[in-house]
Design a protein around this motif. Structure first.
Motif, mmCIF file in Angstrom:
data_model
loop_
_atom_site.group_PDB
_atom_site.id
_atom_site.type_symbol
_atom_site.label_atom_id
_atom_site.label_comp_id
_atom_site.label_asym_id
_atom_site.label_seq_id
_atom_site.Cartn_x
_atom_site.Cartn_y
_atom_site.Cartn_z
ATOM 1 N N ASN A 71 2.723 -39.207 3.212
ATOM 2 C CA ASN A 71 2.427 -40.643 3.125
ATOM 3 C C ASN A 71 3.632 -41.483 3.551
ATOM 4 O O ASN A 71 3.486 -42.495 4.249
ATOM 5 C CB ASN A 71 2.025 -41.017 1.700
ATOM 6 C CG ASN A 71 0.661 -40.473 1.319
ATOM 7 O OD1 ASN A 71 -0.169 -40.226 2.182
ATOM 8 N ND2 ASN A 71 0.434 -40.268 0.032
ATOM 9 N N PHE A 72 4.820 -41.051 3.136
ATOM 10 C CA PHE A 72 6.023 -41.800 3.496
ATOM 11 C C PHE A 72 6.355 -41.651 4.976
ATOM 12 O O PHE A 72 6.978 -42.532 5.557
ATOM 13 C CB PHE A 72 7.208 -41.362 2.627
ATOM 14 C CG PHE A 72 7.321 -42.143 1.354
ATOM 15 C CD1 PHE A 72 7.846 -43.411 1.348
ATOM 16 C CD2 PHE A 72 6.879 -41.619 0.149
ATOM 17 C CE1 PHE A 72 7.944 -44.159 0.184
ATOM 18 C CE2 PHE A 72 6.967 -42.348 -1.023
ATOM 19 C CZ PHE A 72 7.498 -43.617 -1.008
ATOM 20 N N GLU A 73 5.957 -40.530 5.585
ATOM 21 C CA GLU A 73 6.137 -40.393 7.029
ATOM 22 C C GLU A 73 5.314 -41.459 7.751
ATOM 23 O O GLU A 73 5.786 -42.107 8.690
ATOM 24 C CB GLU A 73 5.704 -39.004 7.488
ATOM 25 C CG GLU A 73 5.837 -38.817 9.002
ATOM 26 C CD GLU A 73 5.290 -37.496 9.496
ATOM 27 O OE1 GLU A 73 5.314 -37.281 10.714
ATOM 28 O OE2 GLU A 73 4.839 -36.688 8.665
ATOM 29 N N HIS A 74 4.078 -41.633 7.290
ATOM 30 C CA HIS A 74 3.225 -42.671 7.875
ATOM 31 C C HIS A 74 3.818 -44.056 7.631
ATOM 32 O O HIS A 74 3.841 -44.910 8.535
ATOM 33 C CB HIS A 74 1.820 -42.580 7.268
ATOM 34 C CG HIS A 74 0.878 -43.622 7.781
ATOM 35 N ND1 HIS A 74 0.648 -44.816 7.098
ATOM 36 C CD2 HIS A 74 0.124 -43.692 8.916
ATOM 37 C CE1 HIS A 74 -0.202 -45.542 7.789
ATOM 38 N NE2 HIS A 74 -0.553 -44.885 8.887
ATOM 39 N N ASP A 75 4.310 -44.277 6.402
ATOM 40 C CA ASP A 75 4.920 -45.572 6.075
ATOM 41 C C ASP A 75 6.142 -45.848 6.946
ATOM 42 O O ASP A 75 6.380 -46.990 7.362
ATOM 43 C CB ASP A 75 5.321 -45.614 4.602
ATOM 44 C CG ASP A 75 4.106 -45.667 3.673
ATOM 45 O OD1 ASP A 75 2.994 -45.924 4.169
ATOM 46 O OD2 ASP A 75 4.285 -45.427 2.460
ATOM 47 N N SER A 76 6.936 -44.800 7.193
ATOM 48 C CA SER A 76 8.147 -44.977 8.012
ATOM 49 C C SER A 76 7.779 -45.325 9.449
ATOM 50 O O SER A 76 8.460 -46.116 10.108
ATOM 51 C CB SER A 76 9.013 -43.707 7.983
ATOM 52 O OG SER A 76 8.365 -42.629 8.620
ATOM 53 N N GLU A 77 6.676 -44.736 9.954
ATOM 54 C CA GLU A 77 6.209 -45.078 11.301
ATOM 55 C C GLU A 77 5.806 -46.557 11.373
ATOM 56 O O GLU A 77 6.160 -47.260 12.326
ATOM 57 C CB GLU A 77 5.013 -44.197 11.680
ATOM 58 C CG GLU A 77 5.372 -42.736 11.916
ATOM 59 C CD GLU A 77 4.154 -41.904 12.255
ATOM 60 O OE1 GLU A 77 3.060 -42.480 12.431
ATOM 61 O OE2 GLU A 77 4.294 -40.677 12.351
#
Length: 400
Positions: A347-353
């Motif tokens: 989820n945080f990977e998506h948020d970072s994108e």
């Protein structure tokens, strides 16, 4: 381990020269013998604990190759032999040859990797060691391949997020330098006998200053950058820089998102491998990539050892998203800490994108507006004396 420059004969009687890594000259003889080479002479070189560090993509590819071969029934030593034979890069090939020779001599894969100095990240070595202990080295290798592929992707996003604004800044500086040092000086000479407006006078002074002292300005910039780079090599100074990094507007939120995702994914991988929580936290702290958060994690470990709830300790860490503590609490209560941490990391990977795209969307117009403001100011400073000159000419012609 030392390295040896050797001359040998192959089974066809041809002379072969090369470089090999071995524990001793006797070990070198055995290594070459297995390759059907007869050692003629050798010269020992310096210790070969490499200074070369594999990047995230290298580590991911190495782990993926190992995972595929081990899952296919190939044992560790033949798998390493294939890896070293396929590698074309000189420094990487040395590393894989050194690991192959160590394993061939009876050393474990994880310890062989550790002997290569800074070549492999500590997380990878610890995970491989845990995989060897549990007998699941193939699964561990695949998990590490996915982990470092993810880290490489995040690293690429950070570079992308910073490259375009820096490129725009560089273009702006170059344009301003050319305008003030090349274009404006001869143009302003045309108006030596005219009373110039204040903005034009300011531009003239800036132009003369840059033309006269550009070399010293450039030297000061280079010197300042070098001093700052040296200053940040001290741990206490890097602590300050890393703390400021997560407090900056725009970029601060992005960095916190990336650090939280890295913390969650690393802890998830380690915890799933069967390591105890204290060891997991110690390794996670070392790979987080931020000295400020790392120091806080060291304090967290002491608190956890003293019996304080893990999720409570996480809440006190500045630089990690508060959602992490909530996920840890739910995971520990439900017995699903590993899967929940992995899900949160995704989820945080998506948020970072999303945060990266948002930051670029905001920064780009700001940089373009700054460039337009500078160029616009220069144009106004040039146009005003021209208008003034024509007004004077018109007034003179009217009097005639």
């Amino acid at each position: 381990m030392p390295g040896y420059k050797y001359t040998a004969k192959n089974i066809e009687g041809k002379t072969v020269k090369g470089f090999a890594i071995a524990r001793s000259s006797e070990d070198l003889y055995r290594v070459l013998q297995k390759e059907e080479l007869y050692l003629l002479k050798w010269q020992q070189k310096e210790e070969t604990q490499t200074r070369y560090k594999l990047n995230f993509n290298d580590v991911s590819q190495f782990s993926r190759q190992m995972a595929e071969m081990l899952s296919g029934g190939i044992t560790i030593l033949p798998a390493l032999d294939i890896v070293r034979m396929r590698e074309k890069h000189k420094e990487k090939k040395k590393i894989f040859e050194a690991i192959y020779n160590e394993v061939q001599s009876g050393t474990s894969l994880s310890h062989s990797m550790e002997l290569q100095g800074r070549a492999f990240p500590p997380l990878l070595i610890n995970m491989y060691h845990a995989g060897e202990e549990s007998g699941s080295i193939a699964n561990t290798a695949l998990e590490m391949a996915e982990y470092y592929q993810h880290e490489n992707k995040i690293q690429g996003k950070i570079k992308t997020a910073t490259f375009y604004p820096l490129m725009l800044l560089g273009v702006t500086v170059a344009v301003v330098a050319v305008v003030f040092m090349v274009i404006l000086p001869p143009f302003f000479e045309l108006f030596n006998d005219i009373a110039l407006p204040p903005i034009t006078q300011a531009m003239v002074k800036i132009s003369k200053f840059l033309a006269a002292y550009w070399f010293y300005i450039l030297l000061m910039i280079i010197l300042g950058a070098s001093l700052f780079s040296y200053w940040t090599t001290k741990e206490k100074n890097m602590y300050i820089v890393d703390r400021v990094k997560i407090k900056l507007p725009l970029i601060g939120h992005l960095m916190q998102t990336i650090y939280t995702g890295r913390f969650a994914s690393t802890l998830s991988a380690l915890y799933a491998s069967g390591l105890d929580m204290i060891t997991c936290l110690e390794i996670t702290a070392s790979v987080i990539g931020n000295t400020y958060i790392e120091k806080q994690t060291d304090a967290l470990i002491i608190k956890v050892k003293n019996g304080e709830p893990f999720y409570k300790c996480l809440e006190a860490i500045d630089g990690l998203d508060p959602k992490l503590a909530t996920v840890v609490y739910i995971g520990q209560e439900s017995g699903q800490l590993g899967p929940l941490l992995k899900s949160m990391a995704d989820n945080f990977e998506h948020d970072s994108e999303m945060a990266t795209e948002k930051m670029i969307t905001i920064i780009n117009p700001i940089m373009i507006m700054a460039m337009a403001l500078i160029i616009g100011t220069v144009m106004v400073s040039v146009m005003l004396p021209i208008v003034s000159y024509y007004q004077q000419m018109s007034a003179t012609q009217g009097m005639m």
